[in-house]
Design a protein around this motif. Structure first.
Motif, PDB file in Angstrom:
ATOM      1  N   GLU A   1     -59.423  82.686 -13.656  1.00 33.42           N
ATOM      2  CA  GLU A   1     -59.202  81.558 -12.734  1.00 33.42           C
ATOM      3  C   GLU A   1     -59.586  80.214 -13.350  1.00 33.42           C
ATOM      4  O   GLU A   1     -59.250  79.160 -12.811  1.00 33.42           O
ATOM      5  N   TYR A   2     -60.269  80.227 -14.496  1.00 34.50           N
ATOM      6  CA  TYR A   2     -60.649  78.961 -15.138  1.00 34.50           C
ATOM      7  C   TYR A   2     -59.678  78.557 -16.251  1.00 34.50           C
ATOM      8  O   TYR A   2     -59.813  77.506 -16.851  1.00 34.50           O
ATOM      9  N   GLY A   3     -58.733  79.431 -16.572  1.00 33.93           N
ATOM     10  CA  GLY A   3     -57.746  79.112 -17.605  1.00 33.93           C
ATOM     11  C   GLY A   3     -58.320  79.155 -19.010  1.00 33.93           C
ATOM     12  O   GLY A   3     -57.772  78.586 -19.941  1.00 33.93           O
ATOM     13  N   GLY A   4     -59.428  79.809 -19.200  1.00 34.35           N
ATOM     14  CA  GLY A   4     -60.051  79.923 -20.525  1.00 34.35           C
ATOM     15  C   GLY A   4     -61.404  80.577 -20.372  1.00 34.35           C
ATOM     16  O   GLY A   4     -61.878  80.789 -19.247  1.00 34.35           O
TER      17      GLY A   4
ATOM     18  N   ASP B   1     -51.697  79.255 -25.192  1.00 32.90           N
ATOM     19  CA  ASP B   1     -52.293  79.237 -23.851  1.00 32.90           C
ATOM     20  C   ASP B   1     -52.246  77.854 -23.210  1.00 32.90           C
ATOM     21  O   ASP B   1     -51.942  77.723 -22.022  1.00 32.90           O
ATOM     22  N   LYS B   2     -52.540  76.813 -24.004  1.00 32.27           N
ATOM     23  CA  LYS B   2     -52.558  75.459 -23.442  1.00 32.27           C
ATOM     24  C   LYS B   2     -51.136  74.976 -23.145  1.00 32.27           C
ATOM     25  O   LYS B   2     -50.903  74.299 -22.148  1.00 32.27           O
TER      26      LYS B   2
ATOM     27  N   LYS C   1     -50.117  76.605 -19.975  1.00 30.97           N
ATOM     28  CA  LYS C   1     -50.765  75.993 -18.803  1.00 30.97           C
ATOM     29  C   LYS C   1     -49.964  74.772 -18.356  1.00 30.97           C
ATOM     30  O   LYS C   1     -49.772  74.549 -17.149  1.00 30.97           O
TER      31      LYS C   1
ATOM     32  N   GLY D   1     -49.965  81.341 -16.142  1.00 25.30           N
ATOM     33  CA  GLY D   1     -51.376  81.727 -16.024  1.00 25.30           C
ATOM     34  C   GLY D   1     -51.972  82.068 -17.389  1.00 25.30           C
ATOM     35  O   GLY D   1     -51.271  82.161 -18.394  1.00 25.30           O
ATOM     36  N   TYR D   2     -53.294  82.271 -17.407  1.00 21.83           N
ATOM     37  CA  TYR D   2     -54.018  82.577 -18.650  1.00 21.83           C
ATOM     38  C   TYR D   2     -54.170  84.082 -18.826  1.00 21.83           C
ATOM     39  O   TYR D   2     -54.465  84.765 -17.846  1.00 21.83           O
TER      40      TYR D   2
ATOM     41  N   ALA E   1     -51.487  82.754 -21.637  1.00 23.69           N
ATOM     42  CA  ALA E   1     -50.050  82.499 -21.531  1.00 23.69           C
ATOM     43  C   ALA E   1     -49.252  83.088 -22.701  1.00 23.69           C
ATOM     44  O   ALA E   1     -48.036  83.260 -22.593  1.00 23.69           O
TER      45      ALA E   1
END
Ligand code: KG4
Ligand code: ZN
Length: 340
Positions: free
Chosen positions: A41-44, A173-174, A177, A182-183, A185
């Motif tokens: 849920e924090y993307g990293g 991933d970035k 985003k 989602g992460y 990616a």
């Protein structure tokens, strides 16, 4: 020594996977991983949450690894652990655990460099997988690393180039985003890219001298491109998702392949081994296969479970160091910026 059976327990806790494995010589008997969903849920990866999860996971993961290997703790000959590089809090959990267990069982402790382990994972014995002959070039590509290394023997490695900012997995991933994926990616971009046109959109490649990489500029270029396009057409991403993914992936692969070609040119070495989570990417695998035909390379991709962060790769280094009697003492400390 070679006819002897050496049992190594290996522990990996450098990032967001708590992993333990047991090897008998160069054969993996068990390879257990507890991933950490808490970061999604924090993307990293959130370092503090990672170390707390390692503390919760480490005892059951090690217990399972020993159980699955079908041996007892008393059969172990040594304990190998990741000393670095990685997140300090995460490394401390594995390091402290390994030190205590080695003391408790009175068996040698072996520190392992995580980056060496990604490379030496190719020496795990597996049917259908060849081990690269020395010298070879290793390209380690993951969410945390991007390196090209010249490998002259197990422990004679020279970093020829590495990223000066984001890792290649972070670039996936970035970028993902930015377009609402989602992460992590990376796997989603890979999948969507297969239906898209890689030349639909052009992103400029960074200009970095020599064999170093840079990926942060690409992320910014994608951000500006998406902002501009969605201003004119709010549905731009949805209407062109496959093409955007294919174009992002194409650019990243070009960046990697350009540097690999340069490394081959500079060293004359044509055996190329890759590792790290991003080596699962189907476009990269295809580009490497193309390299075999076009440039006469021989490429090596380890079994998938030894490619992403895992403890079996720590175990193989443990076994190789055990044979050399290369042990650590109880003063050894975790080192977040440990170099090859
Ligand atoms: O090795 P790994 O599991 O963990 C470390 O970062 O050390 O690598 C994870 C990274 C993530 O950035 C993920 O997006 C990327 O590998 N990844 C991929 C693919 N599978 C995983 N990137 C592109 N294509 C894939 N198929
Ligand atoms: Zn790694």
């Amino acid at each position: 020594m070679n006819s002897q059976k050496i049992y190594i327990l290996a522990i990996e806790s450098s990032c967001d996977d708590t992993a333990a494995a047991v090897l008998c010589n160069n054969v993996v008997l068990s390879n257990v991983i507890a991933g950490q969903k808490v970061h999604a849920e924090y993307g990293g990866v959130v370092p503090e949450l990672a170390s707390r999860a390692h503390q919760q996971n480490i005892v059951p993961v090690v217990h399972q690894a020993i159980l699955k290997a079908g041996i007892g703790k008393k059969d172990l000959n040594a304990i190998a652990f990741t000393r670095g590089p990685g997140l300090m809090g995460s490394l401390l959990v594995g390091t402290s655990f390994a030190k205590s267990l080695s003391l408790g069982l009175n068996i040698p402790l072996i520190e392992v460099n995580h980056m060496q382990a990604h490379i030496l994972a190719h020496y795990i014995k597996e049917d259908g997988f060849n081990m690269p002959p020395f010298p070879f070039l290793a390209m380690t590509i993951s969410g945390g690393h991007t390196q090209i290394v010249r490998v002259d023997s197990y422990f004679d490695m020279t970093v020829l180039g590495e990223t000066i900012d984001d890792a290649v997995g972070e670039a996936f991933d970035k970028s993902g985003k930015i377009i609402g994926l989602g992460y992590p990616a990376g796997p989603q971009i890979d999948k969507l890219a297969q239906q898209g046109n890689p030349k639909a959109f052009k992103f400029t490649k960074p200009k970095v001298d020599g064999l170093n990489f840079s990926f942060s500029g690409l992320k910014t270029a994608i951000l500006y491109f998406i902002q501009k396009e969605t201003k004119q057409n709010p549905d731009f991403i949805a209407q062109h998702l496959n093409d955007i993914c294919a174009s992002i992936q194409y650019t990243i692969i070009q960046i990697l392949m350009d540097k690999l070609k340069l490394a081959v040119k500079q060293t004359g070495i044509t055996h190329i081994a890759i590792g790290g989570g991003v080596s699962a990417n189907s476009g990269i695998r295809k580009a490497l296969k193309d390299g075999e035909q076009k440039y006469g390379w021989t490429t090596y991709v380890p079994k998938f479970e030894y490619t992403t962060d895992n403890a079996a790769m720590i175990g193989i280094v443990g076994y190789l160091k055990f044979q050399e009697g290369n042990f650590s003492n109880q003063n050894v400390m975790a080192s977040s910026r440990l170099k090859i």
